[in-house]
Design a protein around this motif. Structure first.
Motif, PDB file in Angstrom:
ATOM      1  N   GLY A   1      -9.797  -3.409   3.173  1.00  0.00           N
ATOM      2  CA  GLY A   1     -10.307  -4.756   2.945  1.00  0.00           C
ATOM      3  C   GLY A   1      -9.464  -5.782   3.664  1.00  0.00           C
ATOM      4  N   GLN A   2     -10.113  -6.798   4.232  1.00  0.00           N
ATOM      5  CA  GLN A   2      -9.362  -7.839   4.938  1.00  0.00           C
ATOM      6  C   GLN A   2      -9.168  -9.085   4.080  1.00  0.00           C
ATOM      7  OE1 GLN A   2     -10.774  -8.472   8.907  1.00  0.00           O
ATOM      8  NE2 GLN A   2      -8.769  -9.081   9.625  1.00  0.00           N
ATOM      9  N   ASP A   3      -9.682  -9.061   2.860  1.00  0.00           N
ATOM     10  CA  ASP A   3      -9.461 -10.165   1.923  1.00  0.00           C
ATOM     11  C   ASP A   3      -8.103  -9.941   1.255  1.00  0.00           C
ATOM     12  OD1 ASP A   3      -9.457 -12.142   0.055  1.00  0.00           O
ATOM     13  OD2 ASP A   3     -11.165 -11.386  -1.093  1.00  0.00           O
ATOM     14  N   THR A   4      -7.142 -10.791   1.584  1.00  0.00           N
ATOM     15  CA  THR A   4      -5.785 -10.619   1.044  1.00  0.00           C
ATOM     16  C   THR A   4      -5.581 -11.367  -0.273  1.00  0.00           C
ATOM     17  OG1 THR A   4      -5.005 -12.455   2.429  1.00  0.00           O
ATOM     18  CG2 THR A   4      -4.786 -10.226   3.315  1.00  0.00           C
ATOM     19  N   SER A   5      -6.632 -11.984  -0.798  1.00  0.00           N
ATOM     20  CA  SER A   5      -6.509 -12.671  -2.083  1.00  0.00           C
ATOM     21  C   SER A   5      -6.504 -11.638  -3.210  1.00  0.00           C
ATOM     22  CB  SER A   5      -7.668 -13.644  -2.277  1.00  0.00           C
ATOM     23  OG  SER A   5      -8.869 -12.941  -2.546  1.00  0.00           O
TER      24      SER A   5
ATOM     25  N   ALA B   1      -7.308  -2.174  -9.182  1.00  0.00           N
ATOM     26  CA  ALA B   1      -6.078  -1.497  -8.782  1.00  0.00           C
ATOM     27  C   ALA B   1      -5.227  -2.455  -7.950  1.00  0.00           C
ATOM     28  CB  ALA B   1      -6.383  -0.233  -7.977  1.00  0.00           C
ATOM     29  N   SER B   2      -3.948  -2.201  -7.926  1.00  0.00           N
ATOM     30  CA  SER B   2      -3.036  -2.988  -7.100  1.00  0.00           C
ATOM     31  C   SER B   2      -3.067  -2.439  -5.676  1.00  0.00           C
ATOM     32  CB  SER B   2      -1.609  -2.896  -7.667  1.00  0.00           C
ATOM     33  OG  SER B   2      -0.701  -3.594  -6.837  1.00  0.00           O
ATOM     34  N   VAL B   3      -3.364  -3.322  -4.725  1.00  0.00           N
ATOM     35  CA  VAL B   3      -3.519  -2.901  -3.331  1.00  0.00           C
ATOM     36  C   VAL B   3      -2.578  -3.711  -2.452  1.00  0.00           C
ATOM     37  CG1 VAL B   3      -5.164  -2.511  -1.458  1.00  0.00           C
ATOM     38  CG2 VAL B   3      -5.950  -2.447  -3.830  1.00  0.00           C
ATOM     39  N   GLY B   4      -1.965  -3.054  -1.472  1.00  0.00           N
ATOM     40  CA  GLY B   4      -1.034  -3.718  -0.575  1.00  0.00           C
ATOM     41  C   GLY B   4      -1.310  -3.376   0.874  1.00  0.00           C
ATOM     42  N   PRO B   5      -0.343  -3.672   1.780  1.00  0.00           N
ATOM     43  CA  PRO B   5      -0.553  -3.477   3.214  1.00  0.00           C
ATOM     44  C   PRO B   5      -0.454  -2.027   3.681  1.00  0.00           C
ATOM     45  CG  PRO B   5       1.637  -4.338   2.806  1.00  0.00           C
ATOM     46  CD  PRO B   5       0.936  -4.346   1.492  1.00  0.00           C
ATOM     47  N   ASP B   6      -0.107  -1.116   2.769  1.00  0.00           N
ATOM     48  CA  ASP B   6      -0.069   0.308   3.091  1.00  0.00           C
ATOM     49  C   ASP B   6      -1.060   1.050   2.197  1.00  0.00           C
ATOM     50  OD1 ASP B   6       2.123   0.437   5.092  1.00  0.00           O
ATOM     51  OD2 ASP B   6       3.326  -0.330   3.409  1.00  0.00           O
TER      52      ASP B   6
ATOM     53  N   VAL C   1      -6.386  -0.139   1.122  1.00  0.00           N
ATOM     54  CA  VAL C   1      -5.366  -0.916   1.819  1.00  0.00           C
ATOM     55  C   VAL C   1      -5.913  -2.316   2.079  1.00  0.00           C
ATOM     56  CG1 VAL C   1      -6.170  -0.138   4.100  1.00  0.00           C
ATOM     57  CG2 VAL C   1      -3.811  -0.955   3.825  1.00  0.00           C
ATOM     58  N   GLN C   2      -5.031  -3.314   1.988  1.00  0.00           N
ATOM     59  CA  GLN C   2      -5.367  -4.673   2.383  1.00  0.00           C
ATOM     60  C   GLN C   2      -4.758  -4.919   3.756  1.00  0.00           C
ATOM     61  OE1 GLN C   2      -4.000  -6.968  -1.107  1.00  0.00           O
ATOM     62  NE2 GLN C   2      -6.051  -7.856  -1.192  1.00  0.00           N
ATOM     63  N   LEU C   3      -5.602  -5.303   4.717  1.00  0.00           N
ATOM     64  CA  LEU C   3      -5.137  -5.515   6.084  1.00  0.00           C
ATOM     65  C   LEU C   3      -4.550  -6.917   6.196  1.00  0.00           C
ATOM     66  CD1 LEU C   3      -8.136  -3.887   7.988  1.00  0.00           C
ATOM     67  CD2 LEU C   3      -5.950  -2.843   7.364  1.00  0.00           C
ATOM     68  N   GLU C   4      -3.247  -7.019   5.995  1.00  0.00           N
ATOM     69  CA  GLU C   4      -2.558  -8.306   6.056  1.00  0.00           C
ATOM     70  C   GLU C   4      -2.144  -8.583   7.494  1.00  0.00           C
ATOM     71  OE1 GLU C   4       0.579  -8.495   3.210  1.00  0.00           O
ATOM     72  OE2 GLU C   4      -0.674  -7.769   1.552  1.00  0.00           O
ATOM     73  N   THR C   5      -2.682  -9.638   8.078  1.00  0.00           N
ATOM     74  CA  THR C   5      -2.494  -9.913   9.501  1.00  0.00           C
ATOM     75  C   THR C   5      -1.030 -10.066   9.877  1.00  0.00           C
ATOM     76  OG1 THR C   5      -4.657 -10.993   9.579  1.00  0.00           O
ATOM     77  CG2 THR C   5      -3.134 -11.460  11.376  1.00  0.00           C
TER      78      THR C   5
ATOM     79  N   ASP D   1      -6.696 -11.899  14.020  1.00  0.00           N
ATOM     80  CA  ASP D   1      -7.001 -11.103  12.823  1.00  0.00           C
ATOM     81  C   ASP D   1      -7.892  -9.923  13.162  1.00  0.00           C
ATOM     82  OD1 ASP D   1      -6.793 -14.083  12.239  1.00  0.00           O
ATOM     83  OD2 ASP D   1      -6.447 -13.264  10.235  1.00  0.00           O
ATOM     84  N   GLU D   2      -8.975 -10.200  13.924  1.00  0.00           N
ATOM     85  CA  GLU D   2      -9.925  -9.142  14.255  1.00  0.00           C
ATOM     86  C   GLU D   2      -9.296  -8.079  15.155  1.00  0.00           C
ATOM     87  OE1 GLU D   2     -10.758 -12.443  14.877  1.00  0.00           O
ATOM     88  OE2 GLU D   2     -11.923 -12.747  13.040  1.00  0.00           O
TER      89      GLU D   2
END
Length: 365
Positions: free
Chosen positions: A37-41, A50-55, A66-70, A109-110
Protein backbone atom coordinates in the motif's frame (compact mmCIF):
# COMPACT_ATOMS: atom_id res chain seq x y z
CA UNK A 1 7.73 -14.20 -11.11
CA UNK A 2 4.62 -12.94 -9.37
CA UNK A 3 1.28 -11.82 -10.79
CA UNK A 4 0.87 -8.11 -9.99
CA UNK A 5 -2.73 -7.08 -9.34
CA UNK A 6 -4.01 -3.53 -8.89
CA UNK A 7 -7.38 -1.77 -8.70
CA UNK A 8 -8.54 1.45 -10.35
CA UNK A 9 -11.52 3.61 -9.42
CA UNK A 10 -12.71 6.95 -8.12
CA UNK A 11 -11.67 7.83 -4.58
CA UNK A 12 -14.19 6.58 -2.02
CA UNK A 13 -15.35 3.57 -4.04
CA UNK A 14 -13.56 1.13 -1.72
CA UNK A 15 -10.42 0.31 -3.71
CA UNK A 16 -8.36 -0.39 -0.60
CA UNK A 17 -11.05 -2.67 0.85
CA UNK A 18 -11.15 -4.61 -2.42
CA UNK A 19 -7.34 -4.83 -2.51
CA UNK A 20 -7.19 -6.24 1.02
CA UNK A 21 -9.94 -8.76 0.26
CA UNK A 22 -8.08 -9.79 -2.91
CA UNK A 23 -4.85 -10.30 -0.97
CA UNK A 24 -6.67 -12.42 1.62
CA UNK A 25 -8.36 -14.41 -1.15
CA UNK A 26 -5.09 -15.21 -2.94
CA UNK A 27 -3.39 -16.13 0.36
CA UNK A 28 -6.26 -18.49 1.23
CA UNK A 29 -5.59 -20.24 -2.09
CA UNK A 30 -2.06 -21.05 -0.92
CA UNK A 31 -0.26 -18.31 -2.83
CA UNK A 32 2.52 -16.32 -1.18
CA UNK A 33 1.08 -12.80 -1.25
CA UNK A 34 2.49 -9.33 -0.65
CA UNK A 35 -0.01 -6.50 -0.12
CA UNK A 36 1.77 -3.22 -0.94
CA UNK A 37 0.00 0.00 0.00
CA UNK A 38 1.21 3.50 -0.79
CA UNK A 39 -1.06 5.17 1.78
CA UNK A 40 1.30 5.91 4.67
CA UNK A 41 -1.47 7.21 6.95
CA UNK A 42 -2.76 5.05 9.83
CA UNK A 43 -5.93 4.32 7.81
CA UNK A 44 -4.28 1.50 5.83
CA UNK A 45 -3.19 -0.36 8.98
CA UNK A 46 -6.50 0.24 10.75
CA UNK A 47 -8.48 -1.17 7.84
CA UNK A 48 -6.10 -4.10 7.59
CA UNK A 49 -6.24 -4.66 11.35
CA UNK A 50 -2.46 -4.91 11.66
CA UNK A 51 0.60 -2.75 12.21
CA UNK A 52 2.33 -2.16 8.88
CA UNK A 53 5.69 -0.52 8.18
CA UNK A 54 8.24 0.04 5.38
CA UNK A 55 9.38 -3.60 5.44
CA UNK A 56 7.14 -6.60 4.64
CA UNK A 57 5.54 -8.04 7.78
CA UNK A 58 3.61 -11.26 8.02
CA UNK A 59 0.03 -10.54 9.07
CA UNK A 60 -1.55 -13.93 8.27
CA UNK A 61 -0.68 -17.28 6.75
CA UNK A 62 0.88 -16.71 3.30
CA UNK A 63 0.20 -12.98 3.58
CA UNK A 64 2.65 -10.11 4.16
CA UNK A 65 1.96 -6.38 4.00
CA UNK A 66 4.16 -3.33 3.47
CA UNK A 67 3.66 0.44 3.34
CA UNK A 68 5.73 2.00 0.56
CA UNK A 69 7.18 5.04 2.32
CA UNK A 70 8.81 7.28 -0.28
CA UNK A 71 11.45 8.76 2.03
CA UNK A 72 12.64 5.29 3.08
CA UNK A 73 12.66 4.03 -0.51
CA UNK A 74 14.64 7.11 -1.56
CA UNK A 75 17.31 6.47 1.07
CA UNK A 76 17.71 2.86 -0.01
CA UNK A 77 17.79 3.69 -3.72
CA UNK A 78 20.37 6.40 -3.09
CA UNK A 79 22.69 3.90 -1.46
CA UNK A 80 22.32 1.63 -4.50
CA UNK A 81 23.14 4.59 -6.74
CA UNK A 82 26.32 5.30 -4.77
CA UNK A 83 27.41 1.69 -5.19
CA UNK A 84 26.99 1.99 -8.96
CA UNK A 85 28.85 5.28 -8.91
CA UNK A 86 31.76 3.69 -7.05
CA UNK A 87 31.83 0.90 -9.64
CA UNK A 88 31.87 3.07 -12.77
CA UNK A 89 33.11 6.54 -11.79
CA UNK A 90 36.83 7.09 -11.19
CA UNK A 91 36.29 9.79 -8.57
CA UNK A 92 32.83 9.41 -6.98
CA UNK A 93 31.16 12.71 -6.12
CA UNK A 94 27.94 11.47 -4.46
CA UNK A 95 29.74 9.80 -1.57
CA UNK A 96 29.28 12.79 0.75
CA UNK A 97 25.56 13.09 0.02
CA UNK A 98 23.27 10.92 2.13
CA UNK A 99 19.78 9.69 1.36
CA UNK A 100 18.43 11.11 4.61
CA UNK A 101 19.26 14.62 3.34
CA UNK A 102 17.30 14.33 0.11
CA UNK A 103 13.87 15.82 -0.46
CA UNK A 104 11.21 14.04 -2.50
CA UNK A 105 10.66 15.56 -5.94
CA UNK A 106 7.24 15.48 -7.65
CA UNK A 107 6.74 12.22 -9.52
CA UNK A 108 9.41 10.43 -7.51
CA UNK A 109 6.80 8.51 -5.50
CA UNK A 110 5.68 6.51 -8.53
CA UNK A 111 9.21 5.79 -9.73
CA UNK A 112 10.34 4.56 -6.32
CA UNK A 113 7.16 2.49 -5.84
CA UNK A 114 7.65 0.86 -9.25
CA UNK A 115 11.25 0.00 -8.40
CA UNK A 116 10.20 -1.43 -5.03
CA UNK A 117 7.55 -3.64 -6.67
CA UNK A 118 10.15 -4.75 -9.24
CA UNK A 119 12.55 -5.75 -6.45
CA UNK A 120 9.87 -7.63 -4.52
CA UNK A 121 8.91 -9.43 -7.73
CA UNK A 122 12.54 -10.29 -8.53
CA UNK A 123 13.10 -11.67 -5.02
CA UNK A 124 11.11 -14.80 -5.87
CA UNK A 125 9.45 -14.71 -2.44
CA UNK A 126 5.95 -13.98 -3.73
CA UNK A 127 3.45 -15.57 -6.08
CA UNK A 128 1.22 -12.49 -6.12
CA UNK A 129 1.70 -8.80 -5.33
CA UNK A 130 -1.44 -6.73 -4.73
CA UNK A 131 -0.69 -3.02 -5.18
CA UNK A 132 -2.96 -0.39 -3.63
CA UNK A 133 -1.82 2.93 -5.07
CA UNK A 134 -2.39 6.41 -3.70
CA UNK A 135 -4.42 7.51 -6.74
CA UNK A 136 -5.50 6.02 -10.03
CA UNK A 137 -3.74 8.40 -12.37
CA UNK A 138 -0.55 7.99 -10.37
CA UNK A 139 -0.87 4.20 -10.71
CA UNK A 140 -1.30 4.51 -14.47
CA UNK A 141 1.68 6.86 -14.73
CA UNK A 142 3.71 4.40 -12.69
CA UNK A 143 2.85 1.38 -14.83
CA UNK A 144 3.32 3.40 -18.03
CA UNK A 145 6.78 4.56 -16.97
CA UNK A 146 8.77 1.71 -18.62
CA UNK A 147 7.06 2.39 -21.95
CA UNK A 148 7.70 6.15 -21.75
CA UNK A 149 11.32 5.96 -20.59
CA UNK A 150 12.15 3.30 -23.20
CA UNK A 151 10.79 5.61 -25.88
CA UNK A 152 12.78 8.58 -24.62
CA UNK A 153 16.01 6.57 -24.52
CA UNK A 154 15.47 4.98 -27.93
CA UNK A 155 14.51 8.18 -29.73
CA UNK A 156 16.85 10.74 -28.17
CA UNK A 157 19.90 8.49 -28.34
CA UNK A 158 19.30 8.04 -32.06
CA UNK A 159 18.57 11.74 -32.61
CA UNK A 160 21.71 12.83 -30.75
CA UNK A 161 24.11 10.38 -32.39
CA UNK A 162 22.80 11.34 -35.85
CA UNK A 163 22.80 15.10 -35.26
CA UNK A 164 25.50 17.54 -36.31
CA UNK A 165 26.24 18.18 -32.62
CA UNK A 166 26.69 14.47 -31.98
CA UNK A 167 28.97 14.11 -34.98
CA UNK A 168 31.02 17.14 -33.92
CA UNK A 169 31.44 15.82 -30.36
CA UNK A 170 32.09 12.22 -31.42
CA UNK A 171 35.93 12.45 -31.44
CA UNK A 172 35.94 13.88 -27.91
CA UNK A 173 33.32 11.70 -26.17
CA UNK A 174 35.50 8.61 -25.76
CA UNK A 175 38.60 10.30 -24.27
CA UNK A 176 36.53 12.58 -22.02
CA UNK A 177 34.38 9.79 -20.65
CA UNK A 178 37.47 7.61 -20.17
CA UNK A 179 38.95 10.32 -17.95
CA UNK A 180 35.82 10.45 -15.77
CA UNK A 181 34.56 6.85 -15.87
CA UNK A 182 36.21 3.44 -15.68
CA UNK A 183 35.15 2.83 -19.29
CA UNK A 184 35.01 5.00 -22.41
CA UNK A 185 31.80 5.62 -24.33
CA UNK A 186 30.95 6.74 -27.85
CA UNK A 187 28.05 8.83 -29.15
CA UNK A 188 26.46 5.60 -30.42
CA UNK A 189 26.70 4.00 -26.98
CA UNK A 190 26.11 6.77 -24.49
CA UNK A 191 25.97 5.37 -20.98
CA UNK A 192 27.80 2.12 -21.75
CA UNK A 193 26.94 -1.00 -19.77
CA UNK A 194 24.90 0.80 -17.05
CA UNK A 195 22.68 2.32 -19.76
CA UNK A 196 22.29 -1.04 -21.50
CA UNK A 197 21.33 -2.66 -18.20
CA UNK A 198 18.82 0.09 -17.45
CA UNK A 199 17.31 -0.13 -20.94
CA UNK A 200 17.05 -3.90 -20.65
CA UNK A 201 15.30 -3.47 -17.30
CA UNK A 202 12.83 -1.01 -18.82
CA UNK A 203 12.09 -3.31 -21.74
CA UNK A 204 11.38 -6.19 -19.35
CA UNK A 205 9.07 -3.92 -17.36
CA UNK A 206 7.32 -2.83 -20.54
CA UNK A 207 6.79 -6.47 -21.56
CA UNK A 208 5.46 -7.34 -18.10
CA UNK A 209 2.86 -4.54 -18.11
CA UNK A 210 1.69 -5.66 -21.55
CA UNK A 211 1.29 -9.29 -20.37
CA UNK A 212 -2.04 -9.84 -18.54
CA UNK A 213 -0.57 -12.97 -16.96
CA UNK A 214 1.98 -10.72 -15.22
CA UNK A 215 0.18 -7.41 -14.56
CA UNK A 216 -3.59 -7.05 -14.37
CA UNK A 217 -6.00 -4.34 -13.22
CA UNK A 218 -9.65 -4.37 -12.17
CA UNK A 219 -12.00 -1.40 -12.08
CA UNK A 220 -13.80 -0.61 -8.83
CA UNK A 221 -16.98 1.47 -9.00
CA UNK A 222 -20.18 2.16 -7.14
CA UNK A 223 -23.57 2.73 -8.78
CA UNK A 224 -23.07 6.54 -8.68
CA UNK A 225 -22.82 8.15 -12.10
CA UNK A 226 -19.60 10.01 -11.22
CA UNK A 227 -17.93 6.77 -10.13
CA UNK A 228 -19.07 4.98 -13.28
CA UNK A 229 -17.81 7.80 -15.51
CA UNK A 230 -14.45 7.83 -13.71
CA UNK A 231 -14.07 4.06 -14.06
CA UNK A 232 -14.85 4.21 -17.78
CA UNK A 233 -12.25 6.94 -18.23
CA UNK A 234 -9.67 4.93 -16.29
CA UNK A 235 -10.54 1.86 -18.37
CA UNK A 236 -9.64 3.63 -21.60
CA UNK A 237 -6.57 5.25 -20.04
CA UNK A 238 -5.30 1.89 -18.77
CA UNK A 239 -5.64 0.40 -22.25
CA UNK A 240 -3.70 3.35 -23.65
CA UNK A 241 -0.66 2.58 -21.48
CA UNK A 242 -0.90 -1.12 -22.36
CA UNK A 243 -2.42 -2.32 -19.08
CA UNK A 244 -5.10 -5.00 -19.41
CA UNK A 245 -8.29 -4.48 -17.38
CA UNK A 246 -9.72 -7.86 -16.40
CA UNK A 247 -13.16 -6.88 -15.11
CA UNK A 248 -15.32 -4.58 -13.01
CA UNK A 249 -16.11 -4.85 -9.29
CA UNK A 250 -19.37 -3.10 -8.39
CA UNK A 251 -19.03 -2.12 -4.75
CA UNK A 252 -21.90 -1.60 -2.31
CA UNK A 253 -24.52 -2.63 -4.85
CA UNK A 254 -26.00 -5.84 -6.20
CA UNK A 255 -27.78 -4.22 -9.16
CA UNK A 256 -25.47 -5.06 -12.04
CA UNK A 257 -28.21 -3.91 -14.42
CA UNK A 258 -27.62 -0.35 -13.22
CA UNK A 259 -24.39 -0.28 -15.23
CA UNK A 260 -26.13 -1.29 -18.45
CA UNK A 261 -23.72 -2.07 -21.26
CA UNK A 262 -21.22 0.64 -20.36
CA UNK A 263 -18.49 -1.87 -19.47
CA UNK A 264 -19.14 -4.49 -22.15
CA UNK A 265 -17.49 -6.91 -22.77
CA UNK A 266 -16.03 -6.97 -19.23
CA UNK A 267 -17.62 -9.10 -16.51
CA UNK A 268 -19.18 -7.07 -13.68
CA UNK A 269 -18.98 -8.63 -10.20
CA UNK A 270 -21.20 -7.33 -7.33
CA UNK A 271 -19.29 -6.72 -4.10
CA UNK A 272 -21.05 -6.47 -0.71
CA UNK A 273 -20.53 -3.87 1.99
CA UNK A 274 -18.10 -4.92 4.71
CA UNK A 275 -19.69 -5.62 8.08
CA UNK A 276 -17.24 -5.12 10.95
CA UNK A 277 -14.24 -7.44 10.66
CA UNK A 278 -16.04 -10.12 8.68
CA UNK A 279 -14.07 -10.41 5.45
CA UNK A 280 -15.42 -13.78 4.30
CA UNK A 281 -18.43 -12.47 2.32
CA UNK A 282 -16.12 -10.03 0.53
CA UNK A 283 -13.51 -12.69 -0.22
CA UNK A 284 -16.16 -15.07 -1.55
CA UNK A 285 -17.68 -12.38 -3.79
CA UNK A 286 -14.46 -11.59 -5.67
CA UNK A 287 -14.07 -12.73 -9.29
CA UNK A 288 -11.70 -15.45 -10.43
CA UNK A 289 -8.60 -13.37 -11.14
CA UNK A 290 -7.11 -16.17 -13.25
CA UNK A 291 -9.77 -15.45 -15.88
CA UNK A 292 -8.94 -11.75 -16.12
CA UNK A 293 -6.34 -12.34 -18.81
CA UNK A 294 -9.17 -13.26 -21.21
CA UNK A 295 -10.24 -9.62 -21.38
CA UNK A 296 -9.57 -7.65 -24.61
CA UNK A 297 -5.87 -6.94 -25.08
CA UNK A 298 -4.88 -3.27 -25.40
CA UNK A 299 -2.99 -3.70 -28.70
CA UNK A 300 -3.26 -6.24 -31.51
CA UNK A 301 -1.07 -6.07 -34.62
CA UNK A 302 -2.25 -7.95 -37.70
CA UNK A 303 0.63 -7.91 -40.18
CA UNK A 304 -1.26 -9.85 -42.86
CA UNK A 305 -4.04 -7.25 -43.09
CA UNK A 306 -1.72 -4.33 -42.32
CA UNK A 307 -3.71 -3.23 -39.27
CA UNK A 308 -3.01 -2.12 -35.71
CA UNK A 309 -6.03 -2.50 -33.43
CA UNK A 310 -6.18 -0.62 -30.12
CA UNK A 311 -8.99 -1.28 -27.69
CA UNK A 312 -9.90 2.18 -26.39
CA UNK A 313 -13.26 1.95 -24.61
CA UNK A 314 -14.87 5.15 -23.28
CA UNK A 315 -13.10 7.34 -25.86
CA UNK A 316 -14.49 8.55 -29.16
CA UNK A 317 -12.70 9.66 -32.30
CA UNK A 318 -12.64 13.32 -31.26
CA UNK A 319 -10.74 12.46 -28.06
CA UNK A 320 -7.98 10.51 -29.79
CA UNK A 321 -4.99 11.97 -31.63
CA UNK A 322 -2.96 9.79 -33.97
CA UNK A 323 0.52 10.69 -35.27
CA UNK A 324 3.24 8.73 -37.04
CA UNK A 325 6.98 9.23 -36.63
CA UNK A 326 9.15 6.82 -38.58
CA UNK A 327 8.69 3.27 -37.27
CA UNK A 328 6.28 4.29 -34.50
CA UNK A 329 2.67 5.35 -34.18
CA UNK A 330 1.74 7.58 -31.24
CA UNK A 331 -1.79 7.47 -29.84
CA UNK A 332 -2.99 10.13 -27.39
CA UNK A 333 -6.22 9.43 -25.53
CA UNK A 334 -7.25 11.48 -22.53
CA UNK A 335 -4.07 12.43 -20.69
CA UNK A 336 -2.25 9.21 -21.66
CA UNK A 337 0.05 8.60 -24.59
CA UNK A 338 1.06 5.29 -26.15
CA UNK A 339 3.85 4.65 -28.67
CA UNK A 340 3.31 1.54 -30.77
CA UNK A 341 6.57 0.26 -32.27
CA UNK A 342 5.69 -1.24 -35.63
CA UNK A 343 7.00 -4.64 -36.74
CA UNK A 344 9.46 -4.73 -39.68
CA UNK A 345 6.68 -5.59 -42.15
CA UNK A 346 4.86 -2.31 -41.41
CA UNK A 347 7.85 0.01 -40.90
CA UNK A 348 8.01 2.82 -43.40
CA UNK A 349 4.40 2.36 -44.51
CA UNK A 350 2.22 5.46 -44.10
CA UNK A 351 -1.10 5.39 -42.29
CA UNK A 352 -3.87 4.95 -44.87
CA UNK A 353 -6.76 5.45 -42.49
CA UNK A 354 -8.13 5.09 -38.97
CA UNK A 355 -11.62 4.33 -37.70
CA UNK A 356 -13.50 3.42 -34.53
CA UNK A 357 -15.40 0.16 -34.50
CA UNK A 358 -16.88 -1.58 -31.42
CA UNK A 359 -14.52 0.21 -29.04
CA UNK A 360 -11.44 -0.42 -31.21
CA UNK A 361 -9.31 2.16 -32.95
CA UNK A 362 -8.28 0.39 -36.17
CA UNK A 363 -5.26 1.90 -37.92
CA UNK A 364 -4.62 0.66 -41.47
CA UNK A 365 -1.28 0.83 -43.30
Amino acid sequence: MAIILTFLGKGGTGRTTVAIAAAKRLASEGKRVLLAGQDTSPAFGLLLGASVGPDPQEIAANLKAVQLETAVLLERSWEQLKKLEAQYVRTPFFKEVYGQELGVLPGMDEALALNAIREYDASGEYDAIVYDGSSDRATLRMLGMPEILTWYWRRFRGVFSGSELGKALSPFVQPVTSAVFNVGWTTEEIGGQPARDANDLLERGQAAVADPNRVLAYLVTSAEESAIASSRYLWGSAQTVGLTVGGVILNRSSSVAALGDRFDPLTVTPFPTRQGNDWEPLIDALPNFAQGSRAPRPVEIDVASGQVRLFLPSFDKKQVKLTQYGPEVTIEAGDQRRNVFLPPQLKGKPVKGAKFQNGYLIVSF
